[in-house]
Design a protein around this motif. Sequence first.
Motif, PDB file in Angstrom:
ATOM      1  N   MET A   1       0.834  -1.177   0.000  1.00  0.00           N
ATOM      2  CA  MET A   1       0.000   0.000   0.000  1.00  0.00           C
ATOM      3  C   MET A   1       0.886   1.250   0.000  1.00  0.00           C
ATOM      4  O   MET A   1       1.791   1.371   0.809  1.00  0.00           O
ATOM      5  CB  MET A   1      -0.872  -0.027   1.259  1.00  0.00           C
ATOM      6  N   PRO A   2       0.629   2.193  -0.897  1.00  0.00           N
ATOM      7  CA  PRO A   2       1.474   3.387  -0.978  1.00  0.00           C
ATOM      8  C   PRO A   2       1.401   4.220   0.301  1.00  0.00           C
ATOM      9  O   PRO A   2       0.362   4.333   0.933  1.00  0.00           O
ATOM     10  CB  PRO A   2       0.894   4.170  -2.152  1.00  0.00           C
ATOM     11  N   VAL A   3       2.527   4.813   0.648  1.00  0.00           N
ATOM     12  CA  VAL A   3       2.629   5.653   1.838  1.00  0.00           C
ATOM     13  C   VAL A   3       3.108   7.032   1.402  1.00  0.00           C
ATOM     14  O   VAL A   3       4.074   7.150   0.656  1.00  0.00           O
ATOM     15  CB  VAL A   3       3.617   5.040   2.858  1.00  0.00           C
ATOM     16  N   ARG A   4       2.412   8.077   1.895  1.00  0.00           N
ATOM     17  CA  ARG A   4       2.806   9.455   1.584  1.00  0.00           C
ATOM     18  C   ARG A   4       3.617  10.015   2.732  1.00  0.00           C
ATOM     19  O   ARG A   4       3.264   9.849   3.893  1.00  0.00           O
ATOM     20  CB  ARG A   4       1.571  10.335   1.372  1.00  0.00           C
ATOM     21  N   LEU A   5       4.687  10.684   2.378  1.00  0.00           N
ATOM     22  CA  LEU A   5       5.542  11.340   3.362  1.00  0.00           C
ATOM     23  C   LEU A   5       5.475  12.845   3.131  1.00  0.00           C
ATOM     24  O   LEU A   5       5.535  13.311   1.994  1.00  0.00           O
ATOM     25  CB  LEU A   5       6.984  10.869   3.231  1.00  0.00           C
ATOM     26  N   TYR A   6       5.361  13.581   4.214  1.00  0.00           N
ATOM     27  CA  TYR A   6       5.369  15.043   4.175  1.00  0.00           C
ATOM     28  C   TYR A   6       6.820  15.502   4.172  1.00  0.00           C
ATOM     29  O   TYR A   6       7.621  15.063   4.981  1.00  0.00           O
ATOM     30  CB  TYR A   6       4.639  15.589   5.400  1.00  0.00           C
ATOM     31  N   ILE A   7       7.167  16.382   3.245  1.00  0.00           N
ATOM     32  CA  ILE A   7       8.503  16.966   3.174  1.00  0.00           C
ATOM     33  C   ILE A   7       8.354  18.449   3.493  1.00  0.00           C
ATOM     34  O   ILE A   7       7.802  19.213   2.709  1.00  0.00           O
ATOM     35  CB  ILE A   7       9.125  16.809   1.761  1.00  0.00           C
ATOM     36  N   ASN A  54       5.762   1.180   0.460  1.00  0.00           N
ATOM     37  CA  ASN A  54       5.378   0.509   1.700  1.00  0.00           C
ATOM     38  C   ASN A  54       5.936   1.227   2.919  1.00  0.00           C
ATOM     39  O   ASN A  54       6.729   2.161   2.800  1.00  0.00           O
ATOM     40  CB  ASN A  54       5.839  -0.958   1.681  1.00  0.00           C
ATOM     41  N   ASP A  55       5.512   0.764   4.089  1.00  0.00           N
ATOM     42  CA  ASP A  55       5.928   1.395   5.350  1.00  0.00           C
ATOM     43  C   ASP A  55       7.421   1.246   5.608  1.00  0.00           C
ATOM     44  O   ASP A  55       8.050   2.153   6.155  1.00  0.00           O
ATOM     45  CB  ASP A  55       5.155   0.791   6.525  1.00  0.00           C
ATOM     46  N   GLU A  56       7.982   0.108   5.247  1.00  0.00           N
ATOM     47  CA  GLU A  56       9.416  -0.113   5.487  1.00  0.00           C
ATOM     48  C   GLU A  56      10.251   0.909   4.716  1.00  0.00           C
ATOM     49  O   GLU A  56      11.190   1.496   5.257  1.00  0.00           O
ATOM     50  CB  GLU A  56       9.840  -1.540   5.095  1.00  0.00           C
ATOM     51  N   LYS A  79       5.595  11.038   8.208  1.00  0.00           N
ATOM     52  CA  LYS A  79       4.453  10.449   7.506  1.00  0.00           C
ATOM     53  C   LYS A  79       3.338  11.479   7.436  1.00  0.00           C
ATOM     54  O   LYS A  79       3.037  12.159   8.412  1.00  0.00           O
ATOM     55  CB  LYS A  79       3.981   9.186   8.208  1.00  0.00           C
ATOM     56  N   ALA A  80       2.746  11.577   6.262  1.00  0.00           N
ATOM     57  CA  ALA A  80       1.690  12.568   6.041  1.00  0.00           C
ATOM     58  C   ALA A  80       0.396  12.095   6.676  1.00  0.00           C
ATOM     59  O   ALA A  80       0.137  10.893   6.778  1.00  0.00           O
ATOM     60  CB  ALA A  80       1.485  12.790   4.540  1.00  0.00           C
TER      61      ALA A  80
END
Length: 165
Positions: A1-7, A54-56, A79-80
Amino acid sequence: MPVRLYIGNLPKDEVDRQELQAVFADAGSNVTTKVIKDRKTGKCRGFGFVTVNNDEQADEIIEKYNGYMFKETPLKIEKALPRNKGQEEEDQAPVASSANTGDAPVSSNAEKSGGNKRSGKKPRRGGSAGTSTGSSDAEGIRPDPRWASELEKLKQMLAAQTTNG
């Protein structure tokens, strides 16, 4: 499952998506980036997003790139928060969880205004979008502070006219 990260903490000048993509190039080819820009000026608003598989992989990127110096500013990566429908990424506000579960009746401005597509926002003034003009509504409306003194003078003049005539 795709994971979005806030930059966060991106420089406010010209930041290109390709430049940000180059920073995360060694994290894998399946990493996509998005720089959030101001609609009017086209300049970076100071943040963006990275999507990974993924989360990893997300945890690895956070560990490796949080604090990474990009154009003389340290990046802040986390993590967003989950996106809410009808809101932009930068305007994520908490939403009551019972509103969409059917436990309680939903009464939003969008429903009251006849399907207003600007969900979460008040209907514009002057429209006939289901608004009523009663004495209780007038008490809740406050004048623009820039014109409050002029409005008060007009009210006094009107009151003086009605008592004289």
